[in-house]
Scaffold this motif. Structure first.
Motif, PDB file in Angstrom:
ATOM      1  N   GLU A  70       1.234  -1.385   0.038  1.00 23.28           N
ATOM      2  CA  GLU A  70      -0.051   0.147  -0.106  1.00 23.28           C
ATOM      3  C   GLU A  70       1.157   1.277  -0.210  1.00 23.28           C
ATOM      4  N   THR A  71       0.716   2.467  -0.566  1.00 23.33           N
ATOM      5  CA  THR A  71       1.938   3.651  -0.770  1.00 23.33           C
ATOM      6  C   THR A  71       0.945   4.519  -0.841  1.00 23.33           C
ATOM      7  N   GLY A  72      -0.443   4.931  -0.440  1.00 23.23           N
ATOM      8  CA  GLY A  72      -0.976   5.946  -0.196  1.00 23.23           C
ATOM      9  C   GLY A  72      -2.400   5.895  -0.365  1.00 23.23           C
ATOM     10  N   PRO A  73      -2.622   7.555  -0.380  1.00 25.65           N
ATOM     11  CA  PRO A  73      -4.568   6.825  -1.059  1.00 25.65           C
ATOM     12  C   PRO A  73      -4.624   6.450  -2.182  1.00 25.65           C
ATOM     13  N   GLY A  74      -5.631   6.088  -2.422  1.00 26.22           N
ATOM     14  CA  GLY A  74      -5.783   5.699  -3.769  1.00 26.22           C
ATOM     15  C   GLY A  74      -5.306   3.932  -4.191  1.00 26.22           C
ATOM     16  N   PHE A  75      -4.280   3.497  -3.099  1.00 36.32           N
ATOM     17  CA  PHE A  75      -3.917   2.204  -3.635  1.00 36.32           C
ATOM     18  C   PHE A  75      -4.400   0.809  -1.788  1.00 36.32           C
ATOM     19  N   ILE A  76      -4.535   0.042  -2.222  1.00 40.17           N
ATOM     20  CA  ILE A  76      -5.197  -0.656  -0.410  1.00 40.17           C
ATOM     21  C   ILE A  76      -4.027  -2.193  -0.838  1.00 40.17           C
ATOM     22  N   THR A  77      -3.916  -2.821   0.151  1.00 39.42           N
ATOM     23  CA  THR A  77      -2.931  -3.827  -0.105  1.00 39.42           C
ATOM     24  C   THR A  77      -3.999  -5.549  -0.600  1.00 39.42           C
ATOM     25  N   ILE A  78      -3.369  -5.788  -1.878  1.00 40.04           N
ATOM     26  CA  ILE A  78      -3.863  -7.810  -2.425  1.00 40.04           C
ATOM     27  C   ILE A  78      -4.404  -8.463  -0.830  1.00 40.04           C
ATOM     28  N   ALA A  79      -3.914  -8.203  -0.163  1.00 40.82           N
ATOM     29  CA  ALA A  79      -4.239  -8.945   1.074  1.00 40.82           C
ATOM     30  C   ALA A  79      -6.274  -7.916   1.068  1.00 40.82           C
ATOM     31  N   ARG A  80      -6.231  -6.907   2.152  1.00 45.90           N
ATOM     32  CA  ARG A  80      -6.982  -6.175   2.159  1.00 45.90           C
ATOM     33  C   ARG A  80      -7.839  -6.333   1.173  1.00 45.90           C
ATOM     34  N   ALA A  81      -7.879  -6.144   0.358  1.00 46.78           N
ATOM     35  CA  ALA A  81      -8.758  -6.278  -1.322  1.00 46.78           C
ATOM     36  C   ALA A  81      -9.763  -7.181  -1.585  1.00 46.78           C
ATOM     37  N   THR A  82      -8.754  -8.228  -0.650  1.00 49.54           N
ATOM     38  CA  THR A  82      -8.599  -9.786  -0.980  1.00 49.54           C
ATOM     39  C   THR A  82     -10.441  -9.879  -0.411  1.00 49.54           C
ATOM     40  N   ARG A  83     -10.038  -9.014   0.921  1.00 52.50           N
ATOM     41  CA  ARG A  83     -11.206  -9.579   2.359  1.00 52.50           C
ATOM     42  C   ARG A  83     -12.193  -8.451   1.542  1.00 52.50           C
ATOM     43  N   PHE A  84     -12.162  -7.185   1.413  1.00 49.08           N
ATOM     44  CA  PHE A  84     -12.948  -6.565   0.386  1.00 49.08           C
ATOM     45  C   PHE A  84     -14.044  -7.452  -0.477  1.00 49.08           C
ATOM     46  N   ASN A  85     -13.253  -8.127  -1.540  1.00 46.67           N
ATOM     47  CA  ASN A  85     -13.760  -9.098  -2.177  1.00 46.67           C
ATOM     48  C   ASN A  85     -14.225  -9.875  -2.178  1.00 46.67           C
ATOM     49  N   HIS A  86     -15.370 -10.282  -0.567  1.00 48.14           N
ATOM     50  CA  HIS A  86     -15.382 -11.381   0.162  1.00 48.14           C
ATOM     51  C   HIS A  86     -14.490 -12.604  -0.453  1.00 48.14           C
ATOM     52  N   GLY A  87     -13.553 -12.688  -0.556  1.00 47.00           N
ATOM     53  CA  GLY A  87     -12.588 -14.113  -0.041  1.00 47.00           C
ATOM     54  C   GLY A  87     -11.955 -14.396  -2.101  1.00 47.00           C
ATOM     55  N   ASN A  88     -12.084 -13.186  -2.802  1.00 47.34           N
ATOM     56  CA  ASN A  88     -12.143 -13.548  -4.278  1.00 47.34           C
ATOM     57  C   ASN A  88     -10.876 -13.462  -4.480  1.00 47.34           C
ATOM     58  N   PRO A  89     -10.283 -13.743  -5.696  1.00 44.90           N
ATOM     59  CA  PRO A  89      -8.775 -13.737  -5.715  1.00 44.90           C
ATOM     60  C   PRO A  89      -8.305 -11.522  -6.400  1.00 44.90           C
ATOM     61  N   VAL A  90      -7.798 -11.244  -5.863  1.00 45.26           N
ATOM     62  CA  VAL A  90      -7.302 -10.077  -6.309  1.00 45.26           C
ATOM     63  C   VAL A  90      -6.175  -9.896  -7.081  1.00 45.26           C
ATOM     64  N   LYS A  91      -5.646  -9.797  -7.955  1.00 39.89           N
ATOM     65  CA  LYS A  91      -4.557  -8.975  -8.413  1.00 39.89           C
ATOM     66  C   LYS A  91      -4.255  -7.802  -8.599  1.00 39.89           C
ATOM     67  N   GLU A  92      -2.911  -7.354  -8.579  1.00 40.76           N
ATOM     68  CA  GLU A  92      -1.971  -6.665  -8.019  1.00 40.76           C
ATOM     69  C   GLU A  92      -2.513  -5.489  -9.633  1.00 40.76           C
ATOM     70  N   GLY A  93      -2.608  -4.723  -9.343  1.00 41.46           N
ATOM     71  CA  GLY A  93      -3.753  -3.640 -10.417  1.00 41.46           C
ATOM     72  C   GLY A  93      -4.600  -3.373 -10.437  1.00 41.46           C
ATOM     73  N   ASP A  94      -5.611  -4.270  -9.840  1.00 41.79           N
ATOM     74  CA  ASP A  94      -7.336  -4.648 -10.470  1.00 41.79           C
ATOM     75  C   ASP A  94      -7.724  -3.362  -9.380  1.00 41.79           C
ATOM     76  N   THR A  95      -7.897  -2.936  -9.500  1.00 44.09           N
ATOM     77  CA  THR A  95      -9.427  -2.022  -8.767  1.00 44.09           C
ATOM     78  C   THR A  95     -10.483  -2.800  -7.939  1.00 44.09           C
ATOM     79  N   ILE A  96     -11.074  -2.083  -7.015  1.00 35.91           N
ATOM     80  CA  ILE A  96     -12.050  -2.734  -6.349  1.00 35.91           C
ATOM     81  C   ILE A  96     -12.681  -1.900  -5.748  1.00 35.91           C
ATOM     82  N   GLU A  97     -13.893  -1.313  -5.511  1.00 37.60           N
ATOM     83  CA  GLU A  97     -14.845  -0.302  -4.856  1.00 37.60           C
ATOM     84  C   GLU A  97     -15.126  -0.570  -3.319  1.00 37.60           C
TER      85      GLU A  97
END
Length: 426
Positions: A70-97
């Motif tokens: 995570e490098t600041g505003p606008g970014f999120i770690t892949i681990a956190r993004a996966t949790r917000f994505n209900h456990g579905n895999p997230v790759k680097e560069g993917d966007t998630i709301e």
């Protein structure tokens, strides 16, 4: 989230008090909060605000980019993004709301959003008003005077504030807050800084609209209005015709025992109305328009376009011209023809001519017989005679005080210009 009763109360108030639809209000609030929140450095330009239409709960969403670190505003770690994505895999560069707490928007954003919300509500009001009234230009509306500022009068019609500018008022009328008022919709201006609906009571169209309301034959198309000329507050002329031989167009407008025209005169606070039968023969049309003056002759100028020359007997001349040229001026506007009136040269004794001249001068310029006699004694027996003199000589010769002398002289020049086709400066 529980129902937001405070937001519901605000929306209902705006909806009921200002007549703006609930959806427009909610959309305006969403957009305002969204714009204000984007000024916060902790969020991205993809931030989205949504208000639940059922429970009025406020939801804030931001779109972040998945990153190994995570490098600041606008970014999120892949681990956190996966949790917000209900456990579905997230790759680097993917966007998630992700939904974020509304409290993160900050107090400054909240204060800014209030200003933006009110601005957008006002814009929505104007859009709403424009949509409602843009196709009603020429209609009569009834309202209540809500404010009087300088020369302008503000009128509330339903939930909409409209404006009656000073130049669109009848000069003889004054208004007080709370007075009921009728006026015609003159135009709708969505870009105006003040009220966008402009009213008029001085327009000739207002007289037309009143006759359409009052005279069923006009509303049904049996009687047609061919033209209106008007000196607001004083006199108007209305020309009408019909193709139905069984209908008297003038009588239809007057009504039984004058009830119809009397109702309109009452609405116009005593403004006199002449109802004229239109005729394709310009000579007959002009004769009708100048009534009740009896004319000796009417001739169409063979050279000058749209010009008629009229001769009136000495005792009918002032009646044909009207006070300060009003009758001939309104006739010119009504017919679209220049009307030139001259007095008959029928023989009469000098004393009779002078007596008639004094009477005409008194009526023409709304002055006393004594003042008219002063002018006649000085040799000024006609409007032309006054207008062809210079102002200083006229005042000196008659002995009139300066204010009266200048007023009479200016009126004489104006009438002379009307009846000869010359400019006032000539």
């Amino acid at each position: 989230m529980a129902m937001n009763n405070q937001l519901l109360a605000v929306v209902q108030h705006i909806e009921n008090d200002r007549g703006v639809s609930r959806e427009i209000v909610l959309t305006a609030i969403e957009q305002a909060i969204q714009q204000a929140a984007r000024k916060n450095h902790d969020v991205t330009n993809d931030l989205r605000v949504a208000i639940d239409r059922k429970d009025f709960s406020l939801h804030v969403y931001d779109t972040l980019v998945a990153s190994d670190e995570e490098t600041g505003p606008g970014f999120i770690t892949i681990a956190r993004a996966t949790r917000f994505n209900h456990g579905n895999p997230v790759k680097e560069g993917d966007t998630i709301e992700i939904e974020m707490p509304a409290s993160r928007l900050g107090r400054i954003a909240a204060q800014t959003s209030r200003q933006m919300i009110m601005q957008k509500i006002r814009e929505a009001e104007r859009t709403n008003t424009f949509s409602e009234y843009k196709d009603r230009i020429g209609d009569i509306v009834s309202g209540t005077v809500s404010a009087v500022s300088h020369r302008d009068t503000y009128v509330t019609v339903g939930k909409v504030e409209m404006i009656l500018p000073g130049k669109e008022k009848i000069p003889t009328e004054d208004y007080q807050v709370g007075d009921p008022i009728k006026a015609i919709i003159l135009r709708v201006d969505p870009d105006a800084k003040g009220p966008s609906v402009v009213l008029s009571r001085s327009s000739s169209k207002f007289v037309e609209a009143l006759f359409r309301l009052e005279v069923s034959e006009i509303a049904d198309g049996v009687v047609e209005i061919m033209g209106v000329s008007r000196d607001p507050g004083y006199r108007a002329k209305l020309a009408v015709r019909t193709a139905n031989e069984n209908v008297d167009p003038v009588g239809a407008c007057v009504g039984q025992r004058g009830t119809r025209v009397r109702s309109i005169v009452s609405e116009l606070n005593g403004e006199k109305i002449d109802i004229v039968r239109w005729n394709e023969d310009i000579r007959q049309y002009v004769a009708q328009a100048l009534a009740p003056a009896k004319l000796e002759s009417i001739e169409v100028d063979p050279v000058a376009p749209n010009t008629v020359h009229i001769v009136a007997a000495a005792d009918q001349y002032s009646l044909a011209i009207g006070k300060r040229g009003q009758n001939v001026r309104l006739t010119t506007k009504l017919t679209g023809w220049h009307v030139e009136i001259k007095k008959s040269m029928a023989l009469a004794s000098f004393e009779d001519q002078k007596a008639e001249a004094i009477k005409e001068l008194a009526e023409m310029f709304s002055v006393s017989t004594a003042i008219a006699t002063q002018m006649a004694d000085a040799g000024y027996l006609t409007v032309d005679g006054i207008a062809e003199e210079d102002e200083a000589s006229f005042i000196a010769s008659t002995g009139l005080d300066e204010i009266t002398g200048k007023g009479v002289y200016a009126a004489a020049k104006a009438v002379h210009a009307l009846t000869t086709g010359q400019s006032i400066e000539e």
